[in-house]
Design a protein around this motif. Structure first.
Motif, short mmCIF file in Angstrom:
data_model
loop_
_atom_site.label_atom_id
_atom_site.label_comp_id
_atom_site.label_asym_id
_atom_site.label_seq_id
_atom_site.Cartn_x
_atom_site.Cartn_y
_atom_site.Cartn_z
N ALA A 262 -1.56 8.87 10.16
CA ALA A 262 -2.67 8.63 9.23
C ALA A 262 -3.26 9.95 8.74
CB ALA A 262 -3.74 7.79 9.90
N ARG A 263 -3.37 10.91 9.65
CA ARG A 263 -3.90 12.23 9.28
C ARG A 263 -2.96 12.93 8.31
NH1 ARG A 263 -4.14 17.71 10.53
NH2 ARG A 263 -6.22 18.51 11.10
N PHE B 211 -9.44 5.98 13.96
CA PHE B 211 -9.02 6.93 14.98
C PHE B 211 -10.03 8.05 15.18
CE2 PHE B 211 -5.10 5.18 13.08
CZ PHE B 211 -4.53 4.61 14.21
N ASN B 212 -11.25 7.87 14.72
CA ASN B 212 -12.28 8.90 14.84
C ASN B 212 -12.38 9.40 16.29
OD1 ASN B 212 -14.55 10.55 14.55
ND2 ASN B 212 -15.99 8.83 14.69
N ALA C 14 -7.49 5.01 0.37
CA ALA C 14 -6.70 4.16 1.26
C ALA C 14 -6.32 4.93 2.52
CB ALA C 14 -5.44 3.67 0.54
N ALA C 15 -5.97 6.21 2.36
CA ALA C 15 -5.61 7.04 3.50
C ALA C 15 -6.82 7.28 4.40
CB ALA C 15 -5.03 8.37 3.02
N PRO D 49 0.83 -1.21 0.00
CA PRO D 49 0.00 0.00 0.00
C PRO D 49 0.86 1.25 0.00
CG PRO D 49 -0.79 -1.59 1.61
CD PRO D 49 0.54 -2.08 1.12
N THR D 50 0.33 2.32 -0.58
CA THR D 50 1.08 3.57 -0.67
C THR D 50 1.41 4.11 0.71
OG1 THR D 50 -0.06 4.08 -2.73
CG2 THR D 50 1.01 5.91 -1.60
N PHE D 51 0.43 4.04 1.65
CA PHE D 51 0.65 4.58 2.98
C PHE D 51 0.78 3.44 3.98
CE2 PHE D 51 0.10 8.60 1.36
CZ PHE D 51 -1.08 8.74 0.65
N VAL D 52 1.92 3.37 4.66
CA VAL D 52 2.16 2.27 5.58
C VAL D 52 2.37 2.76 7.01
CG1 VAL D 52 3.11 0.77 3.82
CG2 VAL D 52 4.63 2.35 5.01
N SER D 53 2.30 4.08 7.23
CA SER D 53 2.49 4.63 8.57
C SER D 53 1.34 4.22 9.47
CB SER D 53 2.56 6.15 8.50
OG SER D 53 3.62 6.57 7.69
N THR D 54 1.59 4.14 10.76
CA THR D 54 0.55 3.80 11.72
C THR D 54 0.39 4.93 12.71
OG1 THR D 54 2.17 2.71 13.15
CG2 THR D 54 1.02 1.33 11.54
#
Length: 258
Positions: free
Chosen positions: A50-51, A77-78, A69-70, A40-45
């Motif tokens: 994520a924001r 995390f809402n 995906a983002a 996936p393009t975004f792999v940060s946690t």
């Protein structure tokens, strides 16, 4: 030419540009990545990462699949509190549209600069001052509209929370008549608004908006807030239409608080 049909078609285009900035596929982009065996393009946690990933994708004009995906990574995390009173308070204010997907249904928002208008949503006291107590509003202004603003307003009714597997449940609003589509001035100018369309029920409003018979008979629209920050100016909000008019179910919008 049928004049009434022509007028309805024009109204459908304009009102659609306010209600329908996007229609989204139901398949999450990251699920497609996994199925294809790609990274996936975004792999940060984490919420902050994520924001940041979401804002970066929007600012860089990344493909819709990457923005979706983002969004999917940020939704868990809402931070919206799980009570109607605090949720309604978090929504209060003016919100500017940052991103939407598949704007084939919103010709005004697909116009190139300098003709493309800005899109806003209004909740709470700021909306009450413009369109009446207990109502919410959407607005299009600037671009080809200049200092004028198109106002689309309706009533709302909070719905019971749904059970979710993790995180805070989304705040759900049922969109209620009467529906009013007006032309006036920008927020806070106190310029009188001229009524273009007023409808006392969903069927009549959708008929004016050139919807199909099936759409006219569908239930009320349900507007779900799947991620809402309450940090004041700069807060993010992600929302979607989950029930009602088939033409707008699946719409996803990302707004930033002004």
């Amino acid at each position: 030419m049928n004049t009434l049909h022509s007028r309805r078609s024009v109204l459908g285009v304009v009102i659609g540009s306010m209600l329908l900035p996007s229609v989204v596929s139901s398949s999450p982009a990251f699920a497609e990545d996994a199925a294809n065996g790609t990274t996936p393009t975004f792999v940060s946690t984490g919420a902050a990462a994520a924001r940041e990933n979401l804002l970066s994708a929007i600012q860089q004009g990344k493909p819709d699949a990457e923005v979706l995906a983002a969004i999917d990574r940020l939704k868990p995390f809402n931070p919206l509190p799980p009570t109607s009173s605090t949720a309604a308070k978090s929504l209060e204010g003016e919100w500017r549209l940052l991103w939407s997907i598949n704007d084939d249904f919103s010709p005004l928002l697909r116009l190139p600069k300098p003709f493309k208008p800005n899109s806003f949503q209004y909740f709470g006291p700021i909306a009450a001052a413009e369109v009446g107590e207990g109502r919410v509003a959407q607005g299009l202004t600037s671009g080809l509209l200049g200092n004028s603003q198109l106002w689309l307003s309706s009533g709302t009714e909070p719905l019971p929370y749904k059970t979710v597997e993790s995180g805070n449940a989304p705040y759900r609003l049922e969109i209620e008549p009467p529906f009013r589509f007006q032309l006036g001035g920008r927020l806070g100018t106190n310029q009188p608004k001229r009524m273009i369309v007023e409808a006392g029920n969903d069927a009549d409003f959708r008929k004016v908006n050139a919807r199909t018979k099936e759409a006219q008979l569908a239930g009320k629209n349900v507007y779900e807030q799947i991620y809402v920050e309450s940090k004041g100016k700069g807060s993010l909000r992600i929302s979607t239409i989950t029930e009602g008019d088939p033409a707008i179910i699946g719409t996803i919008l990302i707004h930033e608080k002004m």
